[in-house]
Design a protein around this motif. Sequence first.
Motif, PDB file in Angstrom:
ATOM      1  N   ARG A  67      11.344  -2.863 111.804  1.00  0.00           N
ATOM      2  CA  ARG A  67      10.917  -1.467 111.630  1.00  0.00           C
ATOM      3  C   ARG A  67      11.304  -0.949 110.246  1.00  0.00           C
ATOM      4  O   ARG A  67      10.496  -0.322 109.558  1.00  0.00           O
ATOM      5  CB  ARG A  67      11.561  -0.575 112.701  1.00  0.00           C
TER       6      ARG A  67
ATOM      7  N   ARG B  90       5.941   0.204 103.392  1.00  0.00           N
ATOM      8  CA  ARG B  90       4.837   1.161 103.401  1.00  0.00           C
ATOM      9  C   ARG B  90       5.077   2.311 102.428  1.00  0.00           C
ATOM     10  O   ARG B  90       4.160   2.768 101.766  1.00  0.00           O
ATOM     11  CB  ARG B  90       4.620   1.713 104.808  1.00  0.00           C
TER      12      ARG B  90
ATOM     13  N   GLN C  16       8.755   0.179 107.328  1.00  0.00           N
ATOM     14  CA  GLN C  16       8.842   1.547 106.807  1.00  0.00           C
ATOM     15  C   GLN C  16       9.017   1.542 105.296  1.00  0.00           C
ATOM     16  O   GLN C  16       8.315   2.251 104.570  1.00  0.00           O
ATOM     17  CB  GLN C  16      10.030   2.264 107.480  1.00  0.00           C
TER      18      GLN C  16
ATOM     19  N   GLU D  12      16.746   2.412 104.248  1.00  0.00           N
ATOM     20  CA  GLU D  12      15.704   3.428 104.374  1.00  0.00           C
ATOM     21  C   GLU D  12      15.963   4.560 103.384  1.00  0.00           C
ATOM     22  O   GLU D  12      17.100   5.035 103.268  1.00  0.00           O
ATOM     23  CB  GLU D  12      15.685   4.027 105.781  1.00  0.00           C
TER      24      GLU D  12
END
Length: 185
Positions: free
Chosen positions: A19, A26, A23, A107
Amino acid sequence: MSTADVRTAGPADVTEIARIQLQIWRVAYAEILGQQVVDGLDAGDLAKRWSGAVEHPNTNVYIASEGSFTVGFCVAGPAPEEEITSADGTVPPDADRTGFIATLLVEPRWGRRGHGGRLLATAASALREHGAERGITWVAQSDSASLSFFRGAGWNPDGTVRTLDTGERTVRELRLTGPLDLRLC
């Protein structure tokens, strides 16, 4: 205040690792790699690949967490010969004492909170325990955030570059090298 931690990833973590990669790619890498490449990524396929990495005996995968959230990951191990070989085909004399940071991603919304530094420090410590004296990694020349992060840890380009073809774009990467005895702020 939430507790921040780094630990070794296990099979139960591969969905979160996939994930996070999806993320970040992208958001941050579509322009570098090409939109078709990023659009072609599948979370299930990525999770299967990460399962292999987590279970690989010569690879260490670490995850960073803050509170109950997984916020980043790092993959490290001995530097494969193809990653450390010079452009002229020579293998450096310290090849067997060189560690490899294959991936380090946090992230963006959890950035600037020390997670990247903790991940790198944990990986560097483990690499030292296994006899490595220095580390290498590859970073896209256009990825100023990652270049700045590694430079802050004392890692710098060693003069070796490579160009990857994504099918949509070419990506020029710089090989960085630096100490494993890190002093991160």
